[in-house]
Design a protein around this motif. Sequence first.
Motif, short mmCIF file in Angstrom:
data_model
loop_
_atom_site.label_atom_id
_atom_site.label_comp_id
_atom_site.label_asym_id
_atom_site.label_seq_id
_atom_site.Cartn_x
_atom_site.Cartn_y
_atom_site.Cartn_z
N ASP A 10 0.95 -1.02 -0.19
CA ASP A 10 -0.02 0.07 -0.16
C ASP A 10 0.85 1.16 0.22
O ASP A 10 0.42 2.43 -0.64
N ASP A 11 1.88 1.05 0.56
CA ASP A 11 3.17 2.33 0.66
C ASP A 11 3.35 2.55 -1.06
O ASP A 11 3.68 3.79 -1.35
N ILE A 12 3.61 1.44 -1.63
CA ILE A 12 3.91 1.55 -3.04
C ILE A 12 2.94 2.13 -3.83
O ILE A 12 3.11 3.07 -4.66
N ILE A 13 1.80 1.62 -3.53
CA ILE A 13 0.71 2.19 -4.31
C ILE A 13 0.33 3.73 -4.00
O ILE A 13 0.14 4.55 -4.89
N ALA A 14 0.41 4.13 -2.93
CA ALA A 14 0.14 5.47 -2.48
C ALA A 14 1.31 6.52 -2.80
O ALA A 14 1.10 7.59 -3.57
N ARG A 15 2.62 5.98 -3.11
CA ARG A 15 3.89 6.79 -3.71
C ARG A 15 3.39 6.89 -5.41
O ARG A 15 3.54 7.85 -5.87
N CYS A 16 2.77 5.95 -5.88
CA CYS A 16 2.71 5.79 -7.37
C CYS A 16 1.53 6.88 -7.64
O CYS A 16 1.51 7.68 -8.56
N GLY A 63 7.95 3.62 -12.38
CA GLY A 63 8.90 2.59 -12.10
C GLY A 63 10.02 3.30 -11.32
O GLY A 63 10.89 2.65 -10.57
N ASN A 64 10.28 4.80 -11.84
CA ASN A 64 11.39 5.24 -10.77
C ASN A 64 11.03 5.55 -9.51
O ASN A 64 11.68 5.23 -8.32
N GLU A 65 9.82 5.42 -8.85
CA GLU A 65 9.19 5.53 -7.61
C GLU A 65 9.53 3.97 -7.19
O GLU A 65 9.73 4.06 -5.77
N ILE A 66 9.16 3.19 -7.63
CA ILE A 66 9.43 1.78 -7.21
C ILE A 66 10.55 1.52 -6.97
O ILE A 66 11.01 0.72 -5.77
N LEU A 67 11.74 1.91 -7.88
CA LEU A 67 12.75 1.52 -7.64
C LEU A 67 13.57 2.43 -6.23
O LEU A 67 14.44 1.84 -5.74
N GLY A 68 13.08 3.60 -6.19
CA GLY A 68 13.57 4.18 -5.10
C GLY A 68 13.04 3.81 -3.85
O GLY A 68 13.94 3.84 -2.98
N LEU A 71 15.18 0.58 -2.98
CA LEU A 71 16.36 1.08 -2.54
C LEU A 71 16.43 1.48 -1.22
O LEU A 71 17.23 0.96 -0.43
N SER A 72 15.46 2.42 -0.71
CA SER A 72 15.48 3.09 0.37
C SER A 72 15.01 1.79 1.39
O SER A 72 15.45 1.80 2.55
N ARG A 73 14.17 0.78 1.02
CA ARG A 73 13.56 -0.13 1.87
C ARG A 73 14.92 -1.06 2.18
O ARG A 73 15.03 -1.56 3.21
N TYR A 74 15.84 -1.48 1.14
CA TYR A 74 16.95 -2.20 1.22
C TYR A 74 17.89 -1.64 2.32
O TYR A 74 18.55 -2.10 3.05
N LEU A 75 18.41 -0.32 2.07
CA LEU A 75 18.88 0.40 3.07
C LEU A 75 18.49 0.48 4.36
O LEU A 75 19.43 0.17 5.33
N SER A 76 17.26 0.60 4.52
CA SER A 76 16.73 0.40 6.09
C SER A 76 16.83 -0.83 6.47
O SER A 76 17.06 -0.96 7.77
N ARG A 77 16.72 -1.91 6.01
CA ARG A 77 16.66 -3.14 6.33
C ARG A 77 18.48 -3.48 6.58
O ARG A 77 18.76 -4.17 7.46
N ARG A 78 19.16 -3.16 5.64
CA ARG A 78 20.40 -3.29 5.76
C ARG A 78 21.39 -2.76 6.90
O ARG A 78 22.01 -2.93 7.71
N TYR A 79 21.02 -1.33 7.19
CA TYR A 79 21.75 -0.37 8.08
C TYR A 79 20.82 0.05 9.23
O TYR A 79 21.29 0.85 10.07
N GLY A 80 19.54 -0.44 9.36
CA GLY A 80 18.63 0.07 10.21
C GLY A 80 17.84 1.28 9.68
O GLY A 80 17.50 1.20 8.53
N GLN A 81 17.40 2.18 10.65
CA GLN A 81 16.63 3.30 10.27
C GLN A 81 17.32 3.96 9.27
O GLN A 81 18.61 4.21 9.26
N SER A 94 23.77 4.96 -5.07
CA SER A 94 23.42 6.03 -5.94
C SER A 94 23.42 5.39 -7.28
O SER A 94 22.90 5.64 -8.18
N VAL A 95 24.38 4.56 -7.49
CA VAL A 95 24.90 4.25 -8.95
C VAL A 95 24.11 3.14 -9.57
O VAL A 95 23.58 3.19 -10.51
N ILE A 96 23.64 2.31 -8.47
CA ILE A 96 22.49 1.28 -8.72
C ILE A 96 21.32 1.73 -9.07
O ILE A 96 20.82 1.46 -10.03
N ASN A 97 20.98 2.87 -8.21
CA ASN A 97 19.76 3.54 -8.56
C ASN A 97 19.74 4.05 -9.91
O ASN A 97 18.70 3.89 -10.49
N ILE A 98 20.83 4.89 -10.21
CA ILE A 98 20.82 5.57 -11.51
C ILE A 98 20.86 4.53 -12.76
O ILE A 98 20.22 4.64 -13.79
N THR A 99 21.62 3.41 -12.43
CA THR A 99 21.70 2.52 -13.56
C THR A 99 20.47 1.84 -13.89
O THR A 99 20.11 1.72 -14.94
#
Length: 332
Positions: A10-16, A63-68, A71-81, A94-99
């Motif tokens: 639902d977060d993804i839908i809201a952002r889209c 697609g940009n929003e879903i990728l972003g 990525l933020s979800r992955y960062l949050s799970r990997r490093y915490g908040q 950022s290179v992953i995101n841009i690519t």
Amino acid sequence: MAARTSAHWDDIIARCIDKTHGVFLLIISLYASASIVGAEGRAIELLYKFFVVAVFFQAALWGNEILGYGLSRYLSRRYGQTENTNFDALSTYSVINITAKFVLWTVLFLLLLDNLGVNITALVTGLGIGGIAIALAVQNILGDIFASLTIVMDKPFEVGDYIVVGDKSGTVEAVGLKTSRVRALSGEQLIFPNKMLVESEIQNFKRMQQRRVEFGFKVDYESPVEAIEKIPGVVAEIVQAQENIKFDRSHLARLGDTALEFTAVYTVLSTEYNAYMDIQQKINFAVIRALSELGASFSYPTPSVIIQNAQVAQGSKMFTKGVDRIVPDAAH
């Protein structure tokens, strides 16, 4: 409402929905209205082309929003908040995101051209040949970039870890796209190509949970036998008297060529190097004191000159506690 739920879809839908462009909705409305009233001819064809362009453009935004979000979800799970995210690693992310976004927009652009009736075969072929040429020209740079992705994803070390690579060591300060920066104990900054780090053996002392220590010393063969027999037990008592350690063993390990060799092993229940050195220093002082009280002595090299018939022998005999070595004179 989406923020108050634990689900993520639902977060993804809201952002889209938030990124849905007004122009897209306008064109959709115009095309739908024209189709309903049965518009024909040039007008409906033009509206259809606008409709196709709007759909692909909006798909790219979604697609940009879903990728972003991913990525933020992955960062949050990997490093915490997110606020505690390791921002030194974000250059690689950022290179992953841009690519990923570049690939997304390229694919959608080619699909758009194909839907508009453009022959994209030659264009795709040209892009493929150009991509191969560029890859060959910058293969070393690409190797370091992919190595940086490997470091960030696999995490053999992180910013703040103390690592040893070959004969170099220091604390990791940053992991960049092409190089990683390490601050040596002597103060200078060491810069390693990421590809070299991935291909090297790395010792990561930050992840050490406890430190195993083996130390030894040599005792003179001329020490009293009774004292020699007591040394392993005395050393064991000395080590066990220290705090924050776990004793393992203490033995007369071997009868060396020049001395009796004792070894002891214990584990420091701390990763701090200074704590280990403080404990080892206390043990060293205690061992010196104990051997003095037992009447035993440490072994150390001792030169000696043998006199024969009140004259210096033809050779000077050098020995170290049981090992003789004849050093010939320069002239006879």
